[in-house]
Design a protein around this motif. Structure first.
Motif, PDB file in Angstrom:
ATOM      1  N   ASN A 114       0.874  -1.179   0.042  1.00 40.70           N
ATOM      2  CA  ASN A 114      -0.011  -0.111  -0.034  1.00 40.70           C
ATOM      3  C   ASN A 114       0.855   1.174   0.058  1.00 40.70           C
ATOM      4  O   ASN A 114       1.338   1.670  -0.944  1.00 40.70           O
ATOM      5  CB  ASN A 114      -1.169  -0.050   1.224  1.00 40.70           C
ATOM      6  CG  ASN A 114      -2.162  -1.125   0.974  1.00 40.70           C
ATOM      7  OD1 ASN A 114      -2.551  -1.144   0.150  1.00 40.70           O
ATOM      8  ND2 ASN A 114      -2.032  -2.122   1.935  1.00 40.70           N
ATOM      9  N   LEU A 115       1.185   1.932   1.115  1.00 40.62           N
ATOM     10  CA  LEU A 115       1.717   3.307   1.306  1.00 40.62           C
ATOM     11  C   LEU A 115       3.255   3.179   1.506  1.00 40.62           C
ATOM     12  O   LEU A 115       3.655   2.315   2.480  1.00 40.62           O
ATOM     13  CB  LEU A 115       0.896   4.249   2.110  1.00 40.62           C
ATOM     14  CG  LEU A 115      -0.249   4.571   1.525  1.00 40.62           C
ATOM     15  CD1 LEU A 115      -1.102   5.632   2.549  1.00 40.62           C
ATOM     16  CD2 LEU A 115      -0.159   5.512   0.307  1.00 40.62           C
TER      17      LEU A 115
ATOM     18  N   LEU B 174       3.388  13.439   4.270  1.00 44.63           N
ATOM     19  CA  LEU B 174       2.713  12.824   3.181  1.00 44.63           C
ATOM     20  C   LEU B 174       1.074  12.572   3.400  1.00 44.63           C
ATOM     21  O   LEU B 174       0.969  12.346   4.568  1.00 44.63           O
ATOM     22  CB  LEU B 174       3.162  11.374   3.041  1.00 44.63           C
ATOM     23  CG  LEU B 174       2.512  10.307   1.946  1.00 44.63           C
ATOM     24  CD1 LEU B 174       2.791  11.001   0.535  1.00 44.63           C
ATOM     25  CD2 LEU B 174       3.046   9.092   2.072  1.00 44.63           C
ATOM     26  N   PHE B 175       0.283  13.304   2.468  1.00 45.29           N
ATOM     27  CA  PHE B 175      -0.957  13.323   2.362  1.00 45.29           C
ATOM     28  C   PHE B 175      -1.607  12.422   1.572  1.00 45.29           C
ATOM     29  O   PHE B 175      -1.217  12.172   0.362  1.00 45.29           O
ATOM     30  CB  PHE B 175      -1.626  14.948   2.118  1.00 45.29           C
ATOM     31  CG  PHE B 175      -0.920  15.653   3.136  1.00 45.29           C
ATOM     32  CD1 PHE B 175      -1.722  16.206   4.221  1.00 45.29           C
ATOM     33  CD2 PHE B 175       0.045  16.307   2.702  1.00 45.29           C
ATOM     34  CE1 PHE B 175      -1.248  17.088   4.983  1.00 45.29           C
ATOM     35  CE2 PHE B 175       0.677  17.527   3.478  1.00 45.29           C
ATOM     36  CZ  PHE B 175      -0.274  17.803   4.583  1.00 45.29           C
TER      37      PHE B 175
ATOM     38  N   ARG C 198      -2.845  12.474   6.735  1.00 45.60           N
ATOM     39  CA  ARG C 198      -1.671  12.932   6.854  1.00 45.60           C
ATOM     40  C   ARG C 198      -0.543  12.028   7.664  1.00 45.60           C
ATOM     41  O   ARG C 198      -0.791  11.806   8.811  1.00 45.60           O
ATOM     42  CB  ARG C 198      -1.543  14.391   7.374  1.00 45.60           C
ATOM     43  CG  ARG C 198      -0.256  15.075   7.523  1.00 45.60           C
ATOM     44  CD  ARG C 198      -0.116  16.399   7.975  1.00 45.60           C
ATOM     45  NE  ARG C 198      -0.145  16.312   9.611  1.00 45.60           N
ATOM     46  CZ  ARG C 198       0.529  16.920  10.480  1.00 45.60           C
ATOM     47  NH1 ARG C 198       1.358  17.852   9.931  1.00 45.60           N
ATOM     48  NH2 ARG C 198       0.431  16.532  11.912  1.00 45.60           N
ATOM     49  N   TYR C 199       0.493  11.596   7.068  1.00 44.34           N
ATOM     50  CA  TYR C 199       1.468  10.919   7.588  1.00 44.34           C
ATOM     51  C   TYR C 199       2.734  11.989   8.056  1.00 44.34           C
ATOM     52  O   TYR C 199       3.296  12.612   7.059  1.00 44.34           O
ATOM     53  CB  TYR C 199       2.147   9.961   6.771  1.00 44.34           C
ATOM     54  CG  TYR C 199       3.213   8.972   7.264  1.00 44.34           C
ATOM     55  CD1 TYR C 199       2.879   8.060   8.326  1.00 44.34           C
ATOM     56  CD2 TYR C 199       4.536   9.293   7.204  1.00 44.34           C
ATOM     57  CE1 TYR C 199       3.691   7.181   8.921  1.00 44.34           C
ATOM     58  CE2 TYR C 199       5.350   8.531   8.010  1.00 44.34           C
ATOM     59  CZ  TYR C 199       4.895   7.469   8.873  1.00 44.34           C
ATOM     60  OH  TYR C 199       5.864   6.646   9.327  1.00 44.34           O
ATOM     61  N   ASN C 200       3.291  12.024   9.154  1.00 46.56           N
ATOM     62  CA  ASN C 200       3.893  12.966   9.614  1.00 46.56           C
ATOM     63  C   ASN C 200       5.416  12.256   9.792  1.00 46.56           C
ATOM     64  O   ASN C 200       5.248  11.596  10.536  1.00 46.56           O
ATOM     65  CB  ASN C 200       3.626  13.754  11.013  1.00 46.56           C
ATOM     66  CG  ASN C 200       4.590  14.708  11.207  1.00 46.56           C
ATOM     67  OD1 ASN C 200       5.887  14.533  11.331  1.00 46.56           O
ATOM     68  ND2 ASN C 200       4.250  15.979  11.729  1.00 46.56           N
TER      69      ASN C 200
ATOM     70  N   THR D 292       6.914  12.194  13.279  1.00 46.96           N
ATOM     71  CA  THR D 292       6.289  11.157  14.305  1.00 46.96           C
ATOM     72  C   THR D 292       5.954   9.869  13.909  1.00 46.96           C
ATOM     73  O   THR D 292       5.486   8.993  14.763  1.00 46.96           O
ATOM     74  CB  THR D 292       4.861  11.900  14.882  1.00 46.96           C
ATOM     75  OG1 THR D 292       4.094  11.859  13.937  1.00 46.96           O
ATOM     76  CG2 THR D 292       5.123  13.210  15.771  1.00 46.96           C
ATOM     77  N   ASN D 293       6.046   9.553  12.653  1.00 48.53           N
ATOM     78  CA  ASN D 293       5.748   8.237  12.018  1.00 48.53           C
ATOM     79  C   ASN D 293       4.227   8.015  12.214  1.00 48.53           C
ATOM     80  O   ASN D 293       4.092   6.810  12.389  1.00 48.53           O
ATOM     81  CB  ASN D 293       6.578   7.142  12.639  1.00 48.53           C
ATOM     82  CG  ASN D 293       8.049   7.559  11.978  1.00 48.53           C
ATOM     83  OD1 ASN D 293       8.323   7.945  11.049  1.00 48.53           O
ATOM     84  ND2 ASN D 293       9.229   6.883  12.746  1.00 48.53           N
ATOM     85  N   VAL D 294       3.669   8.768  12.213  1.00 51.03           N
ATOM     86  CA  VAL D 294       2.061   8.724  12.494  1.00 51.03           C
ATOM     87  C   VAL D 294       1.211   9.328  11.461  1.00 51.03           C
ATOM     88  O   VAL D 294       1.700  10.664  11.086  1.00 51.03           O
ATOM     89  CB  VAL D 294       1.536   9.037  13.853  1.00 51.03           C
ATOM     90  CG1 VAL D 294       0.019   9.190  13.911  1.00 51.03           C
ATOM     91  CG2 VAL D 294       2.129   8.379  15.174  1.00 51.03           C
TER      92      VAL D 294
END
Length: 66
Positions: free
Chosen positions: A5-6, A40-41, A59-61, A64-66
């Protein structure tokens, strides 16, 4: 590295950025001079990514890896 997936780039390598429970239709990035504060959005038809509730947008920051 195998990723489903991502995936996202952290400046030195690729890493898994989450598993959506639906379809991701578009991606966008916000890149800063400090890669650790970039994002990453993802947009599409899903209600969660990586077990985190996210209705159709996430949103992936990279900091923070979240």
């Amino acid at each position: 590295m195998t990723v489903s997936n991502l995936a996202a780039w952290n400046g030195t390598g690729w890493f898994a950025a989450g598993n959506p429970n639906g379809v991701v239709r578009t991606l966008a990035t916000r890149v800063t001079t400090n890669i650790a504060s970039s994002s990453l959005f993802a947009g599409g038809s899903f209600t969660s990514i990586g077990g985190t509730a996210a209705t159709n947008f996430a949103r992936y920051n990279t900091a923070t890896n979240v």
